[in-house]
Design a protein around this motif. Sequence first.
Motif, PDB file in Angstrom:
ATOM      1  N   THR A 297       0.827  -1.202   0.000  1.00  0.00           N
ATOM      2  CA  THR A 297       0.000   0.000   0.000  1.00  0.00           C
ATOM      3  C   THR A 297       0.863   1.254   0.000  1.00  0.00           C
ATOM      4  O   THR A 297       0.630   2.196  -0.758  1.00  0.00           O
ATOM      5  N   LEU A 298       1.881   1.273   0.848  1.00  0.00           N
ATOM      6  CA  LEU A 298       2.783   2.417   0.877  1.00  0.00           C
ATOM      7  C   LEU A 298       3.560   2.518  -0.432  1.00  0.00           C
ATOM      8  O   LEU A 298       3.845   3.621  -0.920  1.00  0.00           O
ATOM      9  N   ASN A 299       3.915   1.378  -1.007  1.00  0.00           N
ATOM     10  CA  ASN A 299       4.609   1.347  -2.290  1.00  0.00           C
ATOM     11  C   ASN A 299       3.774   2.046  -3.355  1.00  0.00           C
ATOM     12  O   ASN A 299       4.292   2.829  -4.162  1.00  0.00           O
ATOM     13  N   GLU A 300       2.486   1.784  -3.349  1.00  0.00           N
ATOM     14  CA  GLU A 300       1.592   2.413  -4.319  1.00  0.00           C
ATOM     15  C   GLU A 300       1.405   3.894  -4.012  1.00  0.00           C
ATOM     16  O   GLU A 300       1.299   4.726  -4.914  1.00  0.00           O
ATOM     17  N   GLY A 301       1.389   4.230  -2.725  1.00  0.00           N
ATOM     18  CA  GLY A 301       1.146   5.613  -2.314  1.00  0.00           C
ATOM     19  C   GLY A 301       2.231   6.581  -2.741  1.00  0.00           C
ATOM     20  O   GLY A 301       1.953   7.754  -3.008  1.00  0.00           O
ATOM     21  N   VAL A 302       3.486   6.117  -2.788  1.00  0.00           N
ATOM     22  CA  VAL A 302       4.603   7.020  -3.123  1.00  0.00           C
ATOM     23  C   VAL A 302       4.992   6.947  -4.597  1.00  0.00           C
ATOM     24  O   VAL A 302       5.941   7.608  -5.018  1.00  0.00           O
TER      25      VAL A 302
ATOM     26  N   GLN B  70      -0.386   8.231   4.533  1.00  0.00           N
ATOM     27  CA  GLN B  70       0.367   7.255   3.744  1.00  0.00           C
ATOM     28  C   GLN B  70       1.716   7.776   3.253  1.00  0.00           C
ATOM     29  O   GLN B  70       2.749   7.140   3.462  1.00  0.00           O
ATOM     30  N   ILE B  71       1.702   8.921   2.601  1.00  0.00           N
ATOM     31  CA  ILE B  71       2.942   9.447   2.031  1.00  0.00           C
ATOM     32  C   ILE B  71       3.899   9.885   3.138  1.00  0.00           C
ATOM     33  O   ILE B  71       5.099   9.622   3.086  1.00  0.00           O
ATOM     34  N   ALA B  72       3.357  10.523   4.167  1.00  0.00           N
ATOM     35  CA  ALA B  72       4.197  11.003   5.267  1.00  0.00           C
ATOM     36  C   ALA B  72       4.843   9.852   6.026  1.00  0.00           C
ATOM     37  O   ALA B  72       5.945  10.003   6.563  1.00  0.00           O
ATOM     38  N   ILE B  73       4.190   8.709   6.087  1.00  0.00           N
ATOM     39  CA  ILE B  73       4.763   7.536   6.763  1.00  0.00           C
ATOM     40  C   ILE B  73       6.106   7.181   6.121  1.00  0.00           C
ATOM     41  O   ILE B  73       7.085   6.887   6.816  1.00  0.00           O
ATOM     42  N   VAL B  74       6.159   7.240   4.788  1.00  0.00           N
ATOM     43  CA  VAL B  74       7.391   6.895   4.080  1.00  0.00           C
ATOM     44  C   VAL B  74       8.355   8.074   4.034  1.00  0.00           C
ATOM     45  O   VAL B  74       9.517   7.971   4.423  1.00  0.00           O
ATOM     46  N   PHE B  75       7.867   9.215   3.552  1.00  0.00           N
ATOM     47  CA  PHE B  75       8.749  10.357   3.289  1.00  0.00           C
ATOM     48  C   PHE B  75       9.220  11.071   4.553  1.00  0.00           C
ATOM     49  O   PHE B  75      10.340  11.573   4.598  1.00  0.00           O
ATOM     50  N   LYS B  76       8.363  11.122   5.555  1.00  0.00           N
ATOM     51  CA  LYS B  76       8.699  11.882   6.766  1.00  0.00           C
ATOM     52  C   LYS B  76       9.232  10.976   7.870  1.00  0.00           C
ATOM     53  O   LYS B  76      10.305  11.212   8.418  1.00  0.00           O
ATOM     54  N   VAL B  77       8.492   9.917   8.179  1.00  0.00           N
ATOM     55  CA  VAL B  77       8.848   9.066   9.321  1.00  0.00           C
ATOM     56  C   VAL B  77       9.922   8.052   8.939  1.00  0.00           C
ATOM     57  O   VAL B  77      10.983   7.985   9.575  1.00  0.00           O
TER      58      VAL B  77
ATOM     59  N   TRP C 119      10.462   1.218  -2.014  1.00  0.00           N
ATOM     60  CA  TRP C 119       9.691   2.464  -2.100  1.00  0.00           C
ATOM     61  C   TRP C 119      10.406   3.502  -2.953  1.00  0.00           C
ATOM     62  O   TRP C 119       9.761   4.290  -3.652  1.00  0.00           O
ATOM     63  N   GLY C 120      11.727   3.514  -2.905  1.00  0.00           N
ATOM     64  CA  GLY C 120      12.489   4.463  -3.707  1.00  0.00           C
ATOM     65  C   GLY C 120      12.367   4.200  -5.193  1.00  0.00           C
ATOM     66  O   GLY C 120      12.316   5.128  -6.009  1.00  0.00           O
ATOM     67  N   SER C 121      12.323   2.927  -5.577  1.00  0.00           N
ATOM     68  CA  SER C 121      12.139   2.610  -6.999  1.00  0.00           C
ATOM     69  C   SER C 121      10.729   2.956  -7.448  1.00  0.00           C
ATOM     70  O   SER C 121      10.508   3.352  -8.599  1.00  0.00           O
ATOM     71  N   SER C 122       9.750   2.838  -6.544  1.00  0.00           N
ATOM     72  CA  SER C 122       8.377   3.229  -6.873  1.00  0.00           C
ATOM     73  C   SER C 122       8.299   4.732  -7.137  1.00  0.00           C
ATOM     74  O   SER C 122       7.589   5.181  -8.045  1.00  0.00           O
ATOM     75  N   GLN C 123       9.057   5.510  -6.352  1.00  0.00           N
ATOM     76  CA  GLN C 123       9.106   6.955  -6.581  1.00  0.00           C
ATOM     77  C   GLN C 123       9.553   7.291  -8.001  1.00  0.00           C
ATOM     78  O   GLN C 123       9.110   8.288  -8.570  1.00  0.00           O
ATOM     79  N   LEU C 124      10.427   6.487  -8.542  1.00  0.00           N
ATOM     80  CA  LEU C 124      11.053   6.786  -9.830  1.00  0.00           C
ATOM     81  C   LEU C 124      10.297   6.230 -11.036  1.00  0.00           C
ATOM     82  O   LEU C 124      10.700   6.451 -12.178  1.00  0.00           O
ATOM     83  N   ILE C 125       9.208   5.524 -10.781  1.00  0.00           N
ATOM     84  CA  ILE C 125       8.428   4.963 -11.896  1.00  0.00           C
ATOM     85  C   ILE C 125       7.916   6.093 -12.791  1.00  0.00           C
ATOM     86  O   ILE C 125       7.391   7.094 -12.314  1.00  0.00           O
ATOM     87  N   ASP C 126       8.104   5.919 -14.089  1.00  0.00           N
ATOM     88  CA  ASP C 126       7.687   6.895 -15.118  1.00  0.00           C
ATOM     89  C   ASP C 126       8.426   8.223 -15.003  1.00  0.00           C
ATOM     90  O   ASP C 126       7.919   9.267 -15.440  1.00  0.00           O
TER      91      ASP C 126
ATOM     92  N   LYS D 178      18.458  13.963  -3.143  1.00  0.00           N
ATOM     93  CA  LYS D 178      17.580  14.587  -2.153  1.00  0.00           C
ATOM     94  C   LYS D 178      16.103  14.429  -2.498  1.00  0.00           C
ATOM     95  O   LYS D 178      15.239  14.667  -1.659  1.00  0.00           O
ATOM     96  N   ASP D 179      15.825  13.997  -3.710  1.00  0.00           N
ATOM     97  CA  ASP D 179      14.440  13.812  -4.146  1.00  0.00           C
ATOM     98  C   ASP D 179      13.978  12.359  -4.104  1.00  0.00           C
ATOM     99  O   ASP D 179      12.777  12.098  -4.100  1.00  0.00           O
ATOM    100  N   TYR D 180      14.937  11.419  -4.069  1.00  0.00           N
ATOM    101  CA  TYR D 180      14.569  10.011  -4.205  1.00  0.00           C
ATOM    102  C   TYR D 180      15.322   9.130  -3.202  1.00  0.00           C
ATOM    103  O   TYR D 180      16.552   9.152  -3.135  1.00  0.00           O
ATOM    104  N   MET D 181      14.588   8.330  -2.464  1.00  0.00           N
ATOM    105  CA  MET D 181      15.168   7.468  -1.436  1.00  0.00           C
ATOM    106  C   MET D 181      16.155   6.472  -2.034  1.00  0.00           C
ATOM    107  O   MET D 181      17.181   6.166  -1.423  1.00  0.00           O
ATOM    108  N   PHE D 182      15.847   5.954  -3.203  1.00  0.00           N
ATOM    109  CA  PHE D 182      16.708   4.965  -3.840  1.00  0.00           C
ATOM    110  C   PHE D 182      18.102   5.549  -4.062  1.00  0.00           C
ATOM    111  O   PHE D 182      19.126   4.912  -3.744  1.00  0.00           O
ATOM    112  N   LEU D 183      18.144   6.761  -4.585  1.00  0.00           N
ATOM    113  CA  LEU D 183      19.428   7.393  -4.880  1.00  0.00           C
ATOM    114  C   LEU D 183      20.157   7.799  -3.606  1.00  0.00           C
ATOM    115  O   LEU D 183      21.392   7.786  -3.554  1.00  0.00           O
TER     116      LEU D 183
END
Length: 389
Positions: free
Chosen positions: A120-125, A243-250, A288-295, A315-320
């Motif tokens: 779910t979080l993967n889809e959210g980000v 949802q998004i804050a759980i990944v990006f913030k916490v 989750w970082g790779s999901s951020q980079l989709i498309d 600074k924009d992507y967790m994967f990087l």
Amino acid sequence: MSEQPSPMPPREFLWPHTVPQEPSDKPKEADQLDGVGEVALALAETAQAERTKGVCQRTTVREALPVSLLLGSGSKDSSEDAPAATQNFIIPKKEIHTVPDMGKWKRSQAYADYIGFILTLNEGVKGKKLTFEYTVSEAIEKLVALLNTLDRWIDETPPVDQPSRFGNKAYRTWYAKLDQEAESLVATVVPTHLAAAVPEVAVYLKESVGNSTRIDYGTGHEAAFAAFLCCLCKIGVLRVDDQIAIVFKVFNRYLEVMRKLQKTYRMEPAGSQGVWGLDDFQFLPFIWGSSQLIDHPYLEPRHFVDEKAVNENHKDYMFLECILFITEMKTGPFAEHSNQLWNISAVPSWSKVNQGLIRMYKAECLEKFPVIQHFKFGSLLPIHPVTSS
């Protein structure tokens, strides 16, 4: 990273890990992982099937993680999914003692809820930068404050002089403070009418920062933090709007604190597979970082082994950000010290990387006895099998 050889064509690269089959399955030809293209297709089907199965299981169980969060709908004020304050919370304990017990884990409500939470979080980000504007609730702010406290304790507990270079014993002093204060910290996040849940939830927080005996840290500890957040969702502290804050913030703040722990106390990787492992310490930020980079309009998987691309976009992507941390901590050609990631850089699209990492996470973490034997089960993440209506 300038010493790396030129990327090989994707079709010539193998993804060097085998995927354990379900107990009732016969090996399939697609599971032999004989080429990245075929692998990606197989992984895509599996990931989609798992997501569909997880949602179906969850919609039939009242005590599951708030349905609104798992399905990505509902409102922040929908309190009917939160467990009653009279629920019998229990202190989580280990239930997986032998390899055959792994079957109980894979059939359990805990496994279904945990996988559903991750997906779910993967889809959210998906497709979102870390700088994306999102709602930051009071609960999220309190969780960040909790993590800030753990960070401050590191500053207050400097490493001690010792003969051994790794595993600084000052970590045990730091951990002892968390062990003593964990319930008080969790109580600052959980409302008073749910105070009975604090001892159960606090166990996952204590399990999420590493092992004080071995002074090591790995994906099992990372999973405990995800379980901690999942439990907070199940009791209604965190909601669909979070949802998004759980990944990006916490979770991102959690990563920062864990990296500081690893560097300060020179913690050993727990169960590292060396060059054949994805990473010594983490896994979820790669998913989750790779999901951020989709498309993404111009960043492709092949770019994460390019130093310039990483420096300009981390600074924009967790994967990087994960790649940057690896290159700071390790020396030598990237293809040698992180062979698994090097191979993944040959996959043609981020969506296929994401699908592959989900499958790999299940195979290399959630289906490995050395990892799951330490997982603890309580009333919020129970060992009992998924029930159906």
